[in-house]
Design an enzyme around this catalytic site. Structure first.
Site, PDB file in Angstrom:
ATOM      1  N   ASP A 117      66.257  87.373 -79.333  1.00 25.35           N
ATOM      2  CA  ASP A 117      66.953  86.695 -78.242  1.00 25.35           C
ATOM      3  C   ASP A 117      67.971  85.697 -78.800  1.00 25.35           C
ATOM      4  O   ASP A 117      67.660  84.938 -79.723  1.00 25.35           O
ATOM      5  CB  ASP A 117      65.915  85.955 -77.385  1.00 25.35           C
ATOM      6  CG  ASP A 117      66.502  85.384 -76.114  1.00 25.35           C
ATOM      7  OD1 ASP A 117      66.948  86.170 -75.276  1.00 25.35           O
ATOM      8  OD2 ASP A 117      66.518  84.143 -75.961  1.00 25.35           O
ATOM      9  N   GLU A 132      58.389  94.476 -95.642  1.00 24.33           N
ATOM     10  CA  GLU A 132      57.060  94.436 -96.276  1.00 24.33           C
ATOM     11  C   GLU A 132      56.100  95.384 -95.568  1.00 24.33           C
ATOM     12  O   GLU A 132      55.030  95.681 -96.076  1.00 24.33           O
ATOM     13  CB  GLU A 132      56.473  93.018 -96.159  1.00 24.33           C
ATOM     14  CG  GLU A 132      57.076  92.005 -97.088  1.00 24.33           C
ATOM     15  CD  GLU A 132      56.621  90.592 -96.697  1.00 24.33           C
ATOM     16  OE1 GLU A 132      55.635  90.441 -95.944  1.00 24.33           O
ATOM     17  OE2 GLU A 132      57.293  89.650 -97.150  1.00 24.33           O
TER      18      GLU A 132
HETATM   19  C1  GLC Z   1      68.922  85.833 -73.418  1.00 22.19           C
HETATM   20  C2  GLC Z   1      68.030  86.499 -72.415  1.00 22.19           C
HETATM   21  C3  GLC Z   1      68.131  85.768 -71.112  1.00 22.19           C
HETATM   22  C4  GLC Z   1      67.705  84.348 -71.326  1.00 22.19           C
HETATM   23  C5  GLC Z   1      68.484  83.687 -72.451  1.00 22.19           C
HETATM   24  C6  GLC Z   1      67.847  82.416 -72.903  1.00 22.19           C
HETATM   25  O1  GLC Z   1      70.264  85.931 -73.086  1.00 22.19           O
HETATM   26  O2  GLC Z   1      68.350  87.849 -72.321  1.00 22.19           O
HETATM   27  O3  GLC Z   1      67.378  86.372 -70.110  1.00 22.19           O
HETATM   28  O4  GLC Z   1      67.887  83.609 -70.152  1.00 22.19           O
HETATM   29  O5  GLC Z   1      68.543  84.507 -73.588  1.00 22.19           O
HETATM   30  O6  GLC Z   1      66.671  82.688 -73.622  1.00 22.19           O
END
Ligand code: GLC
Length: 558
Positions: free
Chosen positions: A233, A282
């Site tokens: 993310d 790993e």
């Molecule tokens: C990414 C995710 C989204 C979230 C953001 C903050 O863009 O896809 O849903 O709100 O990160 O974590």
């Protein structure tokens, strides 16, 4: 927790055993473990909205587990699960309080273990989300930091405010969800902390070695449990420009993903992914990392998938392209060129939990969405399918405000604020439940976001066996992708000369054409035998294939 069954086999591979369990897996050069991700179709499960195992109206891991056979029958290779970690849910789980625990609303660690085992037994790999840019404000480190622990504060970005009494934010950065990217520390006048997203999502300071060590440890925790990879993310956000300099522009939200920003896509992030790659390597069976990286260009995105970094990056430039032949051709070429230069496979995506569903976004209803899907699935590389697109679900645009949960909806000037409309729970059955609820087989009586009454007709049950349904179109397309060696990571793409508005290419003996225009177009090239079309095709005219508007078709010369 016992070691997972996908742990090292004698030959160090996960794939062959797993694939052997798939009754419909076609033997091909691509069916071994090696490079499985180079042409995988990866299905995004948004756990709160996929299936509800305990009837409380909220999806959960037992629900996902029960519905895995749907994914195996659909013919995808892997499942990516959006976050299920312990979280106060300020941003639907993208605010993680404990990276090693499952939120009780989704189940237990035992449920996660069982889900991974069941998925592997069905021949499906499992990718989980990891959220390293920020934690929840309820994460133990941040609560210690707020309480004044100096060591904990160093793991986040705490700064003195500007102005005489520190009453102004330390710099001019804006939150992606709207408003300033800084919030004041309660009871400490003049002190602020950075959050590029909601105030409940404080950004980690990745210069601190404890943060780096902690995430390598978290990766190992889940790899030991048997996951096949991570979707990273905000992969582009971890490192901030030294000194946290002002942007000097009030237009920051508009610039996201298109311009250089001091808080996104800094060169320093790559060192982190090189160290993560060492951890992934790993483990046996090619565990992968997938970057959610909003970088300003295809070339900058490709840097995340150099041979010693992550394996894939989402192609948001493709997702953001209109249904327009020249624009699509340009983004396809740019993607293939820049990714080819670093030896990484291209990826393609049309929908996810953050954007308006492509059936609605592309503006042409079901026919155009089906055509766009068939085009995407014919392109070289790997493809991402967001839950419900295989049912042709539209965006839900009429949600009542009181049902909404997306934090971006509640913050002024935020991004479109429409993310709840693509997160409405899936319809599985044609009928509403007996108690008058609205779940269409999703689970409980009332789902956490209300489903439109007409969704029964779009349910998995309603579409199964109907050859004209979008579900059967996806099933056939994914079967052909497995059977035909040209597809996926197979033959290179060669453009064919086509009428205006038509995108046509050959991959060895395979031919694909997509008519993005409104009028039927007669094709000048030999198409071969029809394999699949997104809509009805008329009879050929004077020996030439005619492709109606908003239609994609696949053919093969042999
Ligand atoms: C990414 C995710 C989204 C979230 C953001 C903050 O863009 O896809 O849903 O709100 O990160 O974590």
């Amino acid at each position: 927790m016992t070691q997972h069954s996908s742990a090292p086999q004698a030959d160090g591979a996960v794939g062959p055993r797993v694939r052997a369990a798939r009754p419909d897996a076609a033997p091909s050069a691509r069916s071994g473990a090696s490079g499985w991700w180079r042409d995988a179709v990866i299905y995004q499960v948004y756990p709160r909205s996929f299936a509800d195992g305990d009837g409380d109206g909220m999806g959960d891991l037992p629900g996902v587990r029960q519905r895995l056979p749907h994914l195996a029958a659909l013919g995808v290779d892997a499942v990516w699960l959006s976050p299920f970690y312990a979280s106060p849910q300020a941003d639907a789980g993208y605010d993680v309080a404990d990276y090693r625990a499952i939120d009780p609303m989704f189940g237990t660690l035992h449920d996660a273990d069982a889900l991974i085992r069941d998925a592997h037994a069905l021949g499906l790999r499992v990718i989980i989300d990891i959220v390293p840019n920020h934690s929840s404000d309820r994460h133990e480190w941040f609560t210690r930091a707020l309480a004044g622990d100096p060591a904990a504060r160093e793991r986040y970005h705490f700064r003195a405010g500007r102005g005489e009494r520190g009453e102004l934010p330390p710099n001019d950065w804006e939150s992606v969800f709207g408003g300033p990217a800084w919030s004041r520390v309660p009871d400490e006048p003049g002190l602020w902390y950075l959050h590029l997203f909601a105030p409940e999502q404080p950004d980690f300071d990745w210069e601190h070695p404890a943060v780096r060590d902690e995430f390598r440890s978290v990766l190992r925790f889940w790899l030991d449990l048997g996951v096949d990879g991570f979707r990273v993310d905000v992969a582009h956000g971890l490192v901030k420009a030294a000194g946290l300099p002002d942007m000097g522009s009030g237009e920051q939200l508009r610039l996201l993903g298109t311009a250089e920003l001091p808080f996104f896509d800094q060169d320093g992030v790559h060192e982190i992914y090189r160290s993560w790659r060492q951890v992934l390597d790993e483990y046996p069976g090619e565990r992968i990392g997938v970057a959610e990286a909003w970088a300003p260009s295809a070339e900058r995105t490709a840097l995340y998938v150099r041979a010693d970094e992550l394996h894939q990056a989402f192609n948001f430039h493709y997702l953001g392209t209109d249904w327009d032949a020249p624009a699509l051709r340009e983004v396809i070429d740019a993607s293939l060129t820049s990714l080819g230069a670093v030896g990484a496979p291209a990826t393609w995506v049309l929908s996810n939990h953050d954007v308006v569903r492509h059936r609605t976004r592309l503006g042409g209803g079901a026919p155009r969405a089906r055509a766009a899907s068939l085009l995407m699935l014919a392109l070289p590389g790997s493809a991402y399918v967001y839950q419900g697109e295989e049912l042709g679900l539209p965006e839900v645009t009429e949600l009542p405000d009181e049902a909404r949960q997306d934090p971006s909806f509640f913050r002024d000037n935020g991004q479109d604020g429409l993310r709840d409309g693509c997160r409405v729970p899936l319809p599985w059955a044609e009928e509403r439940t007996a108690d008058g609820g609205t779940s269409f087989g999703f689970g409980g009586g009332s789902s956490w976001l209300p489903q439109p009454p007409e969704w029964g007709a779009l349910s998995v049950a309603a579409q199964t066996g109907d050859p004209d349904s979008t579900l059967e179109l996806y099933r056939t397309a994914l079967r052909l992708r497995r059977e035909r060696p040209e597809l996926g990571d197979g033959e290179p793409l060669e453009w064919l000369t086509a009428p205006e508005g038509v995108l046509a290419f050959r991959r060895g003996a395979f031919v694909c054409a997509a008519n993005t225009g409104p009028e039927p177009a007669a094709l000048d090239f030999r198409t071969g035998a029809l394999l699949l079309a997104s809509g009805p095709l008329p009879a050929a005219e004077s020996g030439r294939t005619v492709l109606p508007g908003d239609t994609t078709a696949w053919w093969a010369e042999r």
